[in-house]
Write a protein that holds these residues in place. Structure first.
Motif, PDB file in Angstrom:
ATOM      1  N   PHE A   9     -15.286  32.433 -60.137  1.00 25.67           N
ATOM      2  CA  PHE A   9     -16.529  33.199 -60.102  1.00 25.67           C
ATOM      3  C   PHE A   9     -17.070  33.445 -61.503  1.00 25.67           C
ATOM      4  O   PHE A   9     -18.281  33.355 -61.746  1.00 25.67           O
ATOM      5  N   ARG A  10     -16.183  33.729 -62.469  1.00 26.02           N
ATOM      6  CA  ARG A  10     -16.634  33.943 -63.841  1.00 26.02           C
ATOM      7  C   ARG A  10     -17.261  32.675 -64.421  1.00 26.02           C
ATOM      8  O   ARG A  10     -18.246  32.731 -65.164  1.00 26.02           O
ATOM      9  N   ARG A  11     -16.716  31.516 -64.065  1.00 26.89           N
ATOM     10  CA  ARG A  11     -17.298  30.248 -64.532  1.00 26.89           C
ATOM     11  C   ARG A  11     -18.667  30.027 -63.887  1.00 26.89           C
ATOM     12  O   ARG A  11     -19.594  29.516 -64.538  1.00 26.89           O
ATOM     13  N   LEU A  12     -18.783  30.418 -62.631  1.00 25.84           N
ATOM     14  CA  LEU A  12     -20.087  30.328 -61.965  1.00 25.84           C
ATOM     15  C   LEU A  12     -21.118  31.190 -62.685  1.00 25.84           C
ATOM     16  O   LEU A  12     -22.243  30.739 -62.959  1.00 25.84           O
ATOM     17  N   GLN A  61     -26.472  31.755 -65.674  1.00 24.90           N
ATOM     18  CA  GLN A  61     -27.284  32.741 -66.391  1.00 24.90           C
ATOM     19  C   GLN A  61     -28.452  32.048 -67.093  1.00 24.90           C
ATOM     20  O   GLN A  61     -28.282  31.071 -67.808  1.00 24.90           O
ATOM     21  N   HIS A  62     -29.631  32.602 -66.857  1.00 27.71           N
ATOM     22  CA  HIS A  62     -30.870  32.025 -67.383  1.00 27.71           C
ATOM     23  C   HIS A  62     -31.929  33.115 -67.373  1.00 27.71           C
ATOM     24  O   HIS A  62     -31.930  33.990 -66.500  1.00 27.71           O
ATOM     25  N   SER A  63     -32.848  33.070 -68.328  1.00 24.73           N
ATOM     26  CA  SER A  63     -33.855  34.124 -68.450  1.00 24.73           C
ATOM     27  C   SER A  63     -34.785  34.214 -67.240  1.00 24.73           C
ATOM     28  O   SER A  63     -35.382  35.268 -66.982  1.00 24.73           O
ATOM     29  N   GLN A  64     -34.930  33.121 -66.473  1.00 26.96           N
ATOM     30  CA  GLN A  64     -35.810  33.131 -65.301  1.00 26.96           C
ATOM     31  C   GLN A  64     -35.045  33.245 -63.983  1.00 26.96           C
ATOM     32  O   GLN A  64     -35.621  33.125 -62.913  1.00 26.96           O
ATOM     33  N   PRO A 113     -19.814  38.110 -70.903  1.00 21.56           N
ATOM     34  CA  PRO A 113     -21.012  38.722 -71.503  1.00 21.56           C
ATOM     35  C   PRO A 113     -22.189  38.640 -70.520  1.00 21.56           C
ATOM     36  O   PRO A 113     -22.966  37.688 -70.534  1.00 21.56           O
ATOM     37  N   LEU A 114     -22.307  39.649 -69.655  1.00 25.54           N
ATOM     38  CA  LEU A 114     -23.355  39.628 -68.639  1.00 25.54           C
ATOM     39  C   LEU A 114     -24.716  39.894 -69.276  1.00 25.54           C
ATOM     40  O   LEU A 114     -24.868  40.780 -70.114  1.00 25.54           O
ATOM     41  N   SER A 115     -25.695  39.135 -68.846  1.00 24.10           N
ATOM     42  CA  SER A 115     -27.051  39.316 -69.355  1.00 24.10           C
ATOM     43  C   SER A 115     -27.679  40.551 -68.721  1.00 24.10           C
ATOM     44  O   SER A 115     -27.176  41.103 -67.739  1.00 24.10           O
ATOM     45  N   ASP A 116     -28.795  40.974 -69.281  1.00 19.73           N
ATOM     46  CA  ASP A 116     -29.486  42.168 -68.779  1.00 19.73           C
ATOM     47  C   ASP A 116     -30.043  41.955 -67.366  1.00 19.73           C
ATOM     48  O   ASP A 116     -30.376  42.930 -66.693  1.00 19.73           O
TER      49      ASP A 116
END
Length: 293
Positions: A19-22, A27-30, A53-56
């Motif tokens: 799941f962490r690799r997924l 992760q992408h800005s859109q 490092p989870l994105s916002d």
């Protein structure tokens, strides 16, 4: 492509290393991520996301459901994910994914693909009863009988259904819908999701009916959308590669021997993967993703 925005709705209960690799891959800005972790999961939430490092634009649902196989839990979690995404931002598409999925294409390719197919709904489906795809009387046993799985557990609910069959007590499908079945994984548009919630709000008995249906996640959304004005826009494809045929498990856990088939499939995602069986395959796919644009 800046006008395209997608919400990935991810249901996870184990296989957290995969799941962490997924998460890193998608992760992408859109693309915003909405994550439901099974309530009965014993791994603390902080440990699941440790060193990631989870994105916002990643959101972990606090309203968690205890998902019991066969019961209403996956449907409830799916609706909670859709509601969370709908209440947070405006999206062009909503993808339902599992924690054991993995992309076969780059995020840029997926965004472009959905942009080029804007207005289409991607839901695998077939009318019921279907004596080829489903056992249990072509699927009718799943919905013609009352399945109190959440209250009784699966074994006792199965015995209760057998008693109903003996007494020839059957339920009718709700709201004059023609029944459809299919995979619960989908990619559907904002107007389609809005229609789904409007329909459920106006037909409250439908949720009650599916709460007491076996595997309702493979029936409810399919039946509502395929009986709706969106019917003509539905593509009978859930955009992912799943091996239900070769075994030994069903669906089969994929490994390196599946690589060429995956790359030639034309699918955006595949499942299912596990750390023990699929790590070397994921290594290869990760290296290839930037090229699959």
């Amino acid at each position: 492509m800046k006008s395209m925005k997608i919400a990935y709705l991810i249901i996870v209960h184990h296989e957290f290393e995969h799941f962490r690799r997924l998460l890193k891959a998608v992760q992408h800005s859109q693309i915003d991520l909405y994550i439901h972790v099974d309530k009965k999961c014993e791994t603390p939430i902080d440990a699941i996301f440790e060193n990631i490092p989870l994105s916002d634009n990643t959101y972990i649902l606090e309203d968690r459901v205890d998902v019991a196989w066969g019961g209403y839990g996956i449907t409830a979690a799916t609706l909670n994910l859709l509601e969370a995404a709908m209440g947070n931002d405006t999206y062009d598409y909503f993808f339902l994914l599992s924690g054991q999925d993995f992309p076969l294409c780059s995020s840029e390719y997926i965004l472009r693909y959905m942009h080029n197919n804007r207005g289409r709904e991607f839901i695998e489906h077939f009318p019921l009863p279907d004596y080829v795809n489903w056992a249990e009387n072509g699927g009718k046993d799943r919905y013609e009988y009352f399945w109190p799985i959440e209250e009784m557990g699966f074994s006792m609910a199965t015995a209760f259904v057998k008693a109903q069959q003996t007494e020839n007590v059957c339920r009718s499908f709700p709201a004059a819908l023609k029944p459809y079945g299919g995979s619960n994984w989908f990619a559907i548009s904002l107007p389609c999701v809005e229609y789904l919630f409007q329909f459920l709000n106006e037909n409250t008995s439908v949720l009650t009916f599916f709460r007491y249906t076996k595997l309702p996640e493979e029936l409810m959304i399919q039946s509502i959308v395929l009986n709706s004005p969106f019917r003509e826009k539905v593509v009978n494809n859930n955009l992912r590669y799943i091996d239900w045929c070769t075994g030994p498990g069903f669906p089969r856990v994929l490994d390196e021997s599946d690589l060429s088939t995956l790359l030639a499939s034309g699918c955006l995602f595949a499942r299912k993967f596990s750390k023990a069986t699929s790590n070397s395959l994921i290594d290869i796919i990760e290296d290839l993703l930037p090229q699959r644009d």
